[in-house]
Enzyme design. Sequence first.
Site, PDB file in Angstrom:
ATOM      1  CE  LYS A  54     -60.230  -7.611 -29.723  1.00  8.91           C
ATOM      2  NZ  LYS A  54     -59.459  -8.166 -28.638  1.00  8.91           N
ATOM      3  CB  SER A  55     -61.567  -2.524 -32.920  1.00  9.23           C
ATOM      4  OG  SER A  55     -60.773  -2.945 -32.305  1.00  9.23           O
ATOM      5  NE  ARG A  63     -64.303   1.133 -30.702  1.00  8.34           N
ATOM      6  CZ  ARG A  63     -63.330   0.371 -30.029  1.00  8.34           C
ATOM      7  NH1 ARG A  63     -63.256  -0.822 -30.241  1.00  8.34           N
ATOM      8  NH2 ARG A  63     -62.284   1.081 -29.069  1.00  8.34           N
ATOM      9  CB  SER A  77     -58.291   4.624 -25.448  1.00  9.28           C
ATOM     10  OG  SER A  77     -58.150   3.335 -26.228  1.00  9.28           O
ATOM     11  CD  GLN A  78     -60.573  -2.143 -24.510  1.00 11.40           C
ATOM     12  OE1 GLN A  78     -60.660  -2.828 -23.299  1.00 11.40           O
ATOM     13  NE2 GLN A  78     -60.527  -2.880 -25.484  1.00 11.40           N
ATOM     14  CD  GLU A 114     -53.544  -2.786 -31.950  1.00 14.67           C
ATOM     15  OE1 GLU A 114     -54.322  -2.648 -32.518  1.00 14.67           O
ATOM     16  OE2 GLU A 114     -53.096  -2.236 -31.119  1.00 14.67           O
ATOM     17  CD  GLN A 116     -53.537  -4.839 -22.906  1.00 16.68           C
ATOM     18  OE1 GLN A 116     -54.450  -5.042 -23.669  1.00 16.68           O
ATOM     19  NE2 GLN A 116     -53.640  -3.407 -22.288  1.00 16.68           N
ATOM     20  NE  ARG A 168     -53.404  -8.259 -30.025  1.00 15.51           N
ATOM     21  CZ  ARG A 168     -54.425  -8.409 -30.872  1.00 15.51           C
ATOM     22  NH1 ARG A 168     -54.008  -9.269 -32.121  1.00 15.51           N
ATOM     23  NH2 ARG A 168     -55.674  -7.889 -31.205  1.00 15.51           N
TER      24      ARG A 168
END
Length: 428
Positions: A27-28, A32, A171-172, A314, A341, A386
């Site tokens: 996903k990350s 990006r 950090s996003q 996560e 979250q 999760r």
Amino acid sequence: MTKRAVPWTAPTAIDPLNSVVRLPGSKSMTARALVLAAISTGTSTLDNPLRARDTELMASGLRAMGVSISTVDDDRWVVRPRPLTGSAQVEVGAAGSVMRFLPPLAGLASGTVTFDGTARGRQRPLGPLVTGLRGLGVRLDASAADGLPLTVYGKGRVRGGEVAVDASPSSQLLSGLLLAAPDFDRGLTLTHTGPALPRAPHLRLTVEMLRAAGAAVDDTTPDSWRVEPARLAGRSWLIEPDLATIAPFLAAALVVGGRVTVPGWPRSTLQAGDRLRSVLTRMGGSFRLTEKGMTVRGGPQIRGIDVDLRDQAELSPVVAALAALADAPSTLHGLAHLRTQENDQVAALARELAALGAGVVEHEDGLVIEPRPLTGTVFETYDDHRMAHAAALLGLKVPGVVLSDVACTAKTLPGFPALWSAMAGAGS
């Protein structure tokens, strides 16, 4: 529109596992790559992208701003950038990556772009991003809490320059600014002013993907990044398997015994999920990487652990579930930012583990979990994939664990119930 909850009884495994689990892309990396492709000058392709709720929201938001994203089979996306346009409305759901990566692009669009999401999405922190964009010359309106709904009045260009923000909530907030920075007139010099960043590996992934796309990034000064203005060229992205989504499948080998193999595991990666290996090894598992993939084997028992999960947050629900089945108490640190979250994940884990019978002490920054005999009951998933993974993991050992809603797993892995059941030997 209210989504319909889909309750699901987690299968209990009787025999040791001997499973091969093939999972979709990260996903990350998918998120990006989509953003970088949108500001490039030519066509880009994404091979093995994750097609799930969050990445589909990202793609839809980019399409709303004029980007062409087409599908070739299920294993490739083709992205053809266009001049970014306004008069767009972007639905972000509760996806942090969408609400933090796309507003900087909206500043580059010609016209107004409005962002909104779910009730929980409106509660997630955006203030540092709002501050940063205003400091770079972007005009926008945000809610009283500097969150969603958010309206960006794009002028087709962003001045760029220097800006300092406290991105300690996520950090996003930095990644969103950095990903768009090559298209800013003056590039970007970005400084983080707050305490230690959570999920730092995700920020390193952002920097390395920018460099792979052709951007010049200087990160030699701690907590500071300089991105030079540039026109990025389209390229091909090979998306690695999602090493965070695989976490419950690997952990299953510790719960039930036997082995689970994941084909295509990268020999070198920046994904934070790769750190799960060290955590699971400390808890009693063993790993081996061969040409067939990564194989984890369970040990005779699950060991308690004292671990700081700040950089791999996560993984916390899966580690917490294992801790409830361990042979000794565990302490999980570095979880404070999980309170912002999709839900307050620290409180949610404490509540649901205690309902099963575990001893749990909740702290602002973590959990102390004492294993006790567990009894199956309804496990609330809070529309959080999760939390659903943690419940399914516990259900392998504890009969009668019922997920209040398994549909939330589509956020990162459509088809999770069938994959999980097949691994557990319970059919679908």
